[in-house]
Design a protein around this motif. Structure first.
Motif, PDB file in Angstrom:
ATOM      1  N   PRO A 307     103.859 -33.725  89.442  1.00  0.00           N
ATOM      2  CA  PRO A 307     102.670 -34.540  89.182  1.00  0.00           C
ATOM      3  C   PRO A 307     103.054 -36.016  89.121  1.00  0.00           C
ATOM      4  O   PRO A 307     104.239 -36.364  89.252  1.00  0.00           O
ATOM      5  CB  PRO A 307     102.215 -34.039  87.818  1.00  0.00           C
ATOM      6  CG  PRO A 307     103.481 -33.645  87.126  1.00  0.00           C
ATOM      7  CD  PRO A 307     104.376 -33.096  88.222  1.00  0.00           C
ATOM      8  N   ASN A 308     102.079 -36.870  88.879  1.00  0.00           N
ATOM      9  CA  ASN A 308     102.390 -38.283  88.692  1.00  0.00           C
ATOM     10  C   ASN A 308     101.481 -38.871  87.620  1.00  0.00           C
ATOM     11  O   ASN A 308     100.514 -38.233  87.193  1.00  0.00           O
ATOM     12  CB  ASN A 308     102.278 -39.061  90.006  1.00  0.00           C
ATOM     13  CG  ASN A 308     100.869 -39.066  90.554  1.00  0.00           C
ATOM     14  OD1 ASN A 308      99.987 -39.744  90.040  1.00  0.00           O
ATOM     15  ND2 ASN A 308     100.647 -38.275  91.595  1.00  0.00           N
ATOM     16  N   HIS A 309     101.839 -40.062  87.196  1.00  0.00           N
ATOM     17  CA  HIS A 309     101.105 -40.743  86.124  1.00  0.00           C
ATOM     18  C   HIS A 309     100.551 -42.068  86.660  1.00  0.00           C
ATOM     19  O   HIS A 309     100.790 -43.130  86.089  1.00  0.00           O
ATOM     20  CB  HIS A 309     102.035 -41.009  84.935  1.00  0.00           C
ATOM     21  CG  HIS A 309     102.678 -39.779  84.364  1.00  0.00           C
ATOM     22  ND1 HIS A 309     103.672 -39.089  85.038  1.00  0.00           N
ATOM     23  CD2 HIS A 309     102.481 -39.121  83.193  1.00  0.00           C
ATOM     24  CE1 HIS A 309     104.061 -38.052  84.294  1.00  0.00           C
ATOM     25  NE2 HIS A 309     103.356 -38.059  83.177  1.00  0.00           N
ATOM     26  N   PHE A 310      99.828 -41.978  87.771  1.00  0.00           N
ATOM     27  CA  PHE A 310      99.382 -43.200  88.435  1.00  0.00           C
ATOM     28  C   PHE A 310      98.585 -44.115  87.512  1.00  0.00           C
ATOM     29  O   PHE A 310      98.766 -45.340  87.529  1.00  0.00           O
ATOM     30  CB  PHE A 310      98.544 -42.882  89.683  1.00  0.00           C
ATOM     31  CG  PHE A 310      97.930 -44.118  90.281  1.00  0.00           C
ATOM     32  CD1 PHE A 310      98.708 -44.980  91.050  1.00  0.00           C
ATOM     33  CD2 PHE A 310      96.612 -44.460  90.033  1.00  0.00           C
ATOM     34  CE1 PHE A 310      98.173 -46.160  91.563  1.00  0.00           C
ATOM     35  CE2 PHE A 310      96.063 -45.624  90.543  1.00  0.00           C
ATOM     36  CZ  PHE A 310      96.840 -46.474  91.320  1.00  0.00           C
ATOM     37  N   ASN A 311      97.709 -43.547  86.690  1.00  0.00           N
ATOM     38  CA  ASN A 311      96.821 -44.379  85.863  1.00  0.00           C
ATOM     39  C   ASN A 311      97.545 -45.114  84.746  1.00  0.00           C
ATOM     40  O   ASN A 311      96.931 -45.893  84.023  1.00  0.00           O
ATOM     41  CB  ASN A 311      95.692 -43.523  85.289  1.00  0.00           C
ATOM     42  CG  ASN A 311      94.700 -43.091  86.361  1.00  0.00           C
ATOM     43  OD1 ASN A 311      94.505 -43.799  87.345  1.00  0.00           O
ATOM     44  ND2 ASN A 311      94.094 -41.931  86.180  1.00  0.00           N
ATOM     45  N   ASP A 312      98.829 -44.897  84.606  1.00  0.00           N
ATOM     46  CA  ASP A 312      99.611 -45.624  83.603  1.00  0.00           C
ATOM     47  C   ASP A 312     100.917 -46.132  84.211  1.00  0.00           C
ATOM     48  O   ASP A 312     101.073 -47.308  84.501  1.00  0.00           O
ATOM     49  CB  ASP A 312      99.893 -44.733  82.399  1.00  0.00           C
ATOM     50  CG  ASP A 312     100.620 -45.474  81.282  1.00  0.00           C
ATOM     51  OD1 ASP A 312     100.224 -46.616  80.980  1.00  0.00           O
ATOM     52  OD2 ASP A 312     101.585 -44.921  80.717  1.00  0.00           O
ATOM     53  N   TRP A 313     101.855 -45.218  84.454  1.00  0.00           N
ATOM     54  CA  TRP A 313     103.134 -45.618  85.045  1.00  0.00           C
ATOM     55  C   TRP A 313     102.947 -46.221  86.434  1.00  0.00           C
ATOM     56  O   TRP A 313     103.688 -47.114  86.834  1.00  0.00           O
ATOM     57  CB  TRP A 313     104.068 -44.414  85.134  1.00  0.00           C
ATOM     58  CG  TRP A 313     104.515 -43.879  83.811  1.00  0.00           C
ATOM     59  CD1 TRP A 313     104.327 -44.437  82.579  1.00  0.00           C
ATOM     60  CD2 TRP A 313     105.217 -42.650  83.575  1.00  0.00           C
ATOM     61  NE1 TRP A 313     104.868 -43.646  81.604  1.00  0.00           N
ATOM     62  CE2 TRP A 313     105.425 -42.541  82.176  1.00  0.00           C
ATOM     63  CE3 TRP A 313     105.691 -41.649  84.402  1.00  0.00           C
ATOM     64  CZ2 TRP A 313     106.086 -41.460  81.603  1.00  0.00           C
ATOM     65  CZ3 TRP A 313     106.350 -40.561  83.832  1.00  0.00           C
ATOM     66  CH2 TRP A 313     106.542 -40.470  82.444  1.00  0.00           C
ATOM     67  N   GLY A 314     101.946 -45.736  87.168  1.00  0.00           N
ATOM     68  CA  GLY A 314     101.711 -46.258  88.513  1.00  0.00           C
ATOM     69  C   GLY A 314     101.262 -47.706  88.505  1.00  0.00           C
ATOM     70  O   GLY A 314     101.657 -48.509  89.366  1.00  0.00           O
ATOM     71  N   ILE A 315     100.452 -48.069  87.526  1.00  0.00           N
ATOM     72  CA  ILE A 315      99.997 -49.464  87.406  1.00  0.00           C
ATOM     73  C   ILE A 315     101.164 -50.369  87.034  1.00  0.00           C
ATOM     74  O   ILE A 315     101.299 -51.485  87.549  1.00  0.00           O
ATOM     75  CB  ILE A 315      98.857 -49.558  86.368  1.00  0.00           C
ATOM     76  CG1 ILE A 315      97.638 -48.763  86.871  1.00  0.00           C
ATOM     77  CG2 ILE A 315      98.475 -51.016  86.100  1.00  0.00           C
ATOM     78  CD1 ILE A 315      96.541 -48.596  85.841  1.00  0.00           C
ATOM     79  N   ILE A 316     102.049 -49.858  86.157  1.00  0.00           N
ATOM     80  CA  ILE A 316     103.250 -50.623  85.794  1.00  0.00           C
ATOM     81  C   ILE A 316     104.164 -50.769  87.017  1.00  0.00           C
ATOM     82  O   ILE A 316     104.679 -51.858  87.295  1.00  0.00           O
ATOM     83  CB  ILE A 316     103.997 -49.941  84.632  1.00  0.00           C
ATOM     84  CG1 ILE A 316     103.105 -49.852  83.392  1.00  0.00           C
ATOM     85  CG2 ILE A 316     105.280 -50.710  84.299  1.00  0.00           C
ATOM     86  CD1 ILE A 316     103.672 -48.994  82.277  1.00  0.00           C
TER      87      ILE A 316
END
Length: 497
Positions: A307-316
């Motif tokens: 999976p990924n954490h675009f809405n948090d780690w992705g923005i960073i």
């Protein structure tokens, strides 16, 4: 913007998928397809040839490069105890493949920060840096997904930095390598190789302190000689200790703090390191990680990992990608928390009776996910007797193998789109040295080991607060400490969770 940056795929067969511009390196029967930024080094015509994916550092040998280190590994492999001891001394972010008599052995760095996923359902062994790259290469059967169960769970909805235990993945037929384990291809099974010996109580605090200082400082020196470094700093203990030991090299580095989520320039994690550095004539930069990524960035980011954490780690990661640190080696302070009594911050040991209680004390949201509960039960049944026998704390080992080996490793995998990372604390010998110290040296409130190392190497930096607490946090901390002292804190946690 590259797809699967710093990632790799390994197979003996020609894959059906193709990734443009990937390189192909041959190691015995395997083809390693890899992005240009993913370092590949190998030995040849030795009794036990070694393949290195990523980079490796020997803190005890200032001038050794990747090739030098893996040549030593190849020579030492026949004597398993000598090999393990040498492996324990190494830092970096890597996966090793070693040609053994019966097949191949795969081993990761201390915390498996270089992720390694492998298939269990097809005839020919395949592996890669992410589930996504295995899927892209066509080696995962369709329909084999735990992703829907996991993605739609209350745990994921409630935890912005959600993670699975090491060993698992979002696909039934794909496993991940667990820290302190090796994978033997002839058995397709993971075997624990650490801890091997009882944890020795370090009676000489000053000697242990000196050992930790030297190992971290020389790791930083080697990394600074090899790479163009960036260095993220906060108001925390881990960053301050690294800062004190990297003082002689700071002018060579791009030093910065991330502005993300609800942080602003007056937040302590930004304002304290900024003042410390500027007062001492070092340049401090702030990287804005609050801007919305482009559709192109989002598409590649979400394709890269599952999976990924675009809405948090992705923005960073988007902020990092568009900053001056892109393509630099990031000097990061994670993994030290393994020795900082994360799940019992006062330093008072907690007796964990079974796997259910372990989940309650660590990630209670996992209880709704049966496939995760089964994995933790399996891990606990093997790890807990070993911890009791050798004197390790099961909560420390859980943090090491699952929090660092999955949560932090996943973060670094997702951020490969923007940077490579070196974590000096990611060293088994160093972590063992720290864990051997009494908890009074490495727990709240003083973190004496950290404070003393900082004082001996950059005493003036202690004039600036470390992790200062708000009034509400101070009251909560005092209440927790009082409850912990009389043994009620753990009772309340168990009742709540």
């Amino acid at each position: 913007m590259d797809l699967f940056k710093n990632q790799f795929f390994l197979s003996a067969e020609q894959p059906s998928g193709v990734i443009p511009d990937f390189l192909n390196t041959r190691f015995h029967k395997f083809n390693i397809y890899h992005h240009l930024s993913c370092e590949i080094t190998y030995t040849s015509q030795m009794k036990h040839d070694v393949l290195l994916i990523g980079f490796i550092i020997d803190p005890n040998s200032l001038h050794s490069n990747n090739q030098d280190v893996i040549t030593k590994i190849a020579l030492k492999y026949s004597d398993k105890e000598e090999f393990y001891d040498y492996l324990d001394s190494l830092s970096g972010r890597f996966v090793l493949a070693i040609k053994d008599v019966d097949g191949y052995v795969f081993i990761g760095d201390a915390c498996c920060l270089k992720r390694f996923f492998y298939t269990t359902s097809i005839d020919e062994f395949c592996a890669g840096s992410s589930v996504s790259i295995l899927n892209h290469m066509g080696v995962i059967e369709s329909g084999e997904k735990e992703l829907g169960i996991y993605d739609n769970s209350k745990y994921v909805k409630d935890n912005i930095e959600h993670f699975m235990p090491s060993g698992l993945s979002t696909r039934n037929s794909v496993r991940s390598l667990i820290p302190n384990h090796m994978l033997k291809t002839e058995l397709l099974a993971q075997e624990r190789f650490w801890p091997r010996k009882p944890l020795k109580s370090r009676g000489d605090y000053h000697l242990s302190k000196a050992i930790c200082t030297r190992k971290i400082k020389e790791s930083i020196q080697i990394a600074n000689n090899r790479y163009d470094l960036s260095f993220p700093v906060t108001a925390g203990w881990d960053a301050r200790l690294l800062l004190s030991l990297a003082k002689d090299y700071l002018n060579d580095m791009y030093i910065y703090t991330l502005k993300y989520r609800d942080l602003n320039e007056e937040s302590t994690d930004i304002s304290i390191p900024r003042k410390l550095l500027q007062d001492n004539n070092f340049t401090h930069n702030i990287i804005d990680c609050t801007q919305n990524p482009s559709n192109e960035f989002r598409q590649i980011y979400e394709t890269n990992t599952e999976p990924n954490h675009f809405n948090d780690w992705g923005i960073i990661a988007n902020g990092l990608f568009h900053s001056e640190i892109k393509d630099k080696m990031c000097l990061k302070g994670n993994c030290s928390e393994i020795a900082r009594c994360y799940y019992f911050p006062s330093g008072k040991k907690v007796k964990v009776s079974d796997y259910w209680e372990l989940i309650s004390l660590t990630e209670p949201g996992w209880k709704e996910l049966d496939f995760i509960v089964e994995e933790v039960e399996r891990w606990f049944s093997e790890a807990n007797p070993l911890c009791e026998k050798l004197g390790y704390d099961i909560l420390d080992l859980f943090y090491w193998e699952h929090r660092m080996g999955s949560w932090q490793a996943q973060s670094q995998l997702e951020w490969d789109i923007s940077q490579e990372v070196f974590t000096p604390y990611n060293n088994r010998e160093l972590l063992e040295e720290m864990l051997g110290l009494d908890t009074k040296y490495r727990s709240e409130p003083s973190y004496k080991l950290y404070k003393d190392i900082i004082s001996e190497n950059w005493k003036e930096s202690l004039n600036y607060k470390i992790n200062p607490k708000t009034n509400i946090q101070i009251i909560k901390s005092m209440l927790k400490k009082a409850l912990d002292k009389v043994g009620l804190l753990i009772v309340i946690k168990r009742l709540i969770r």
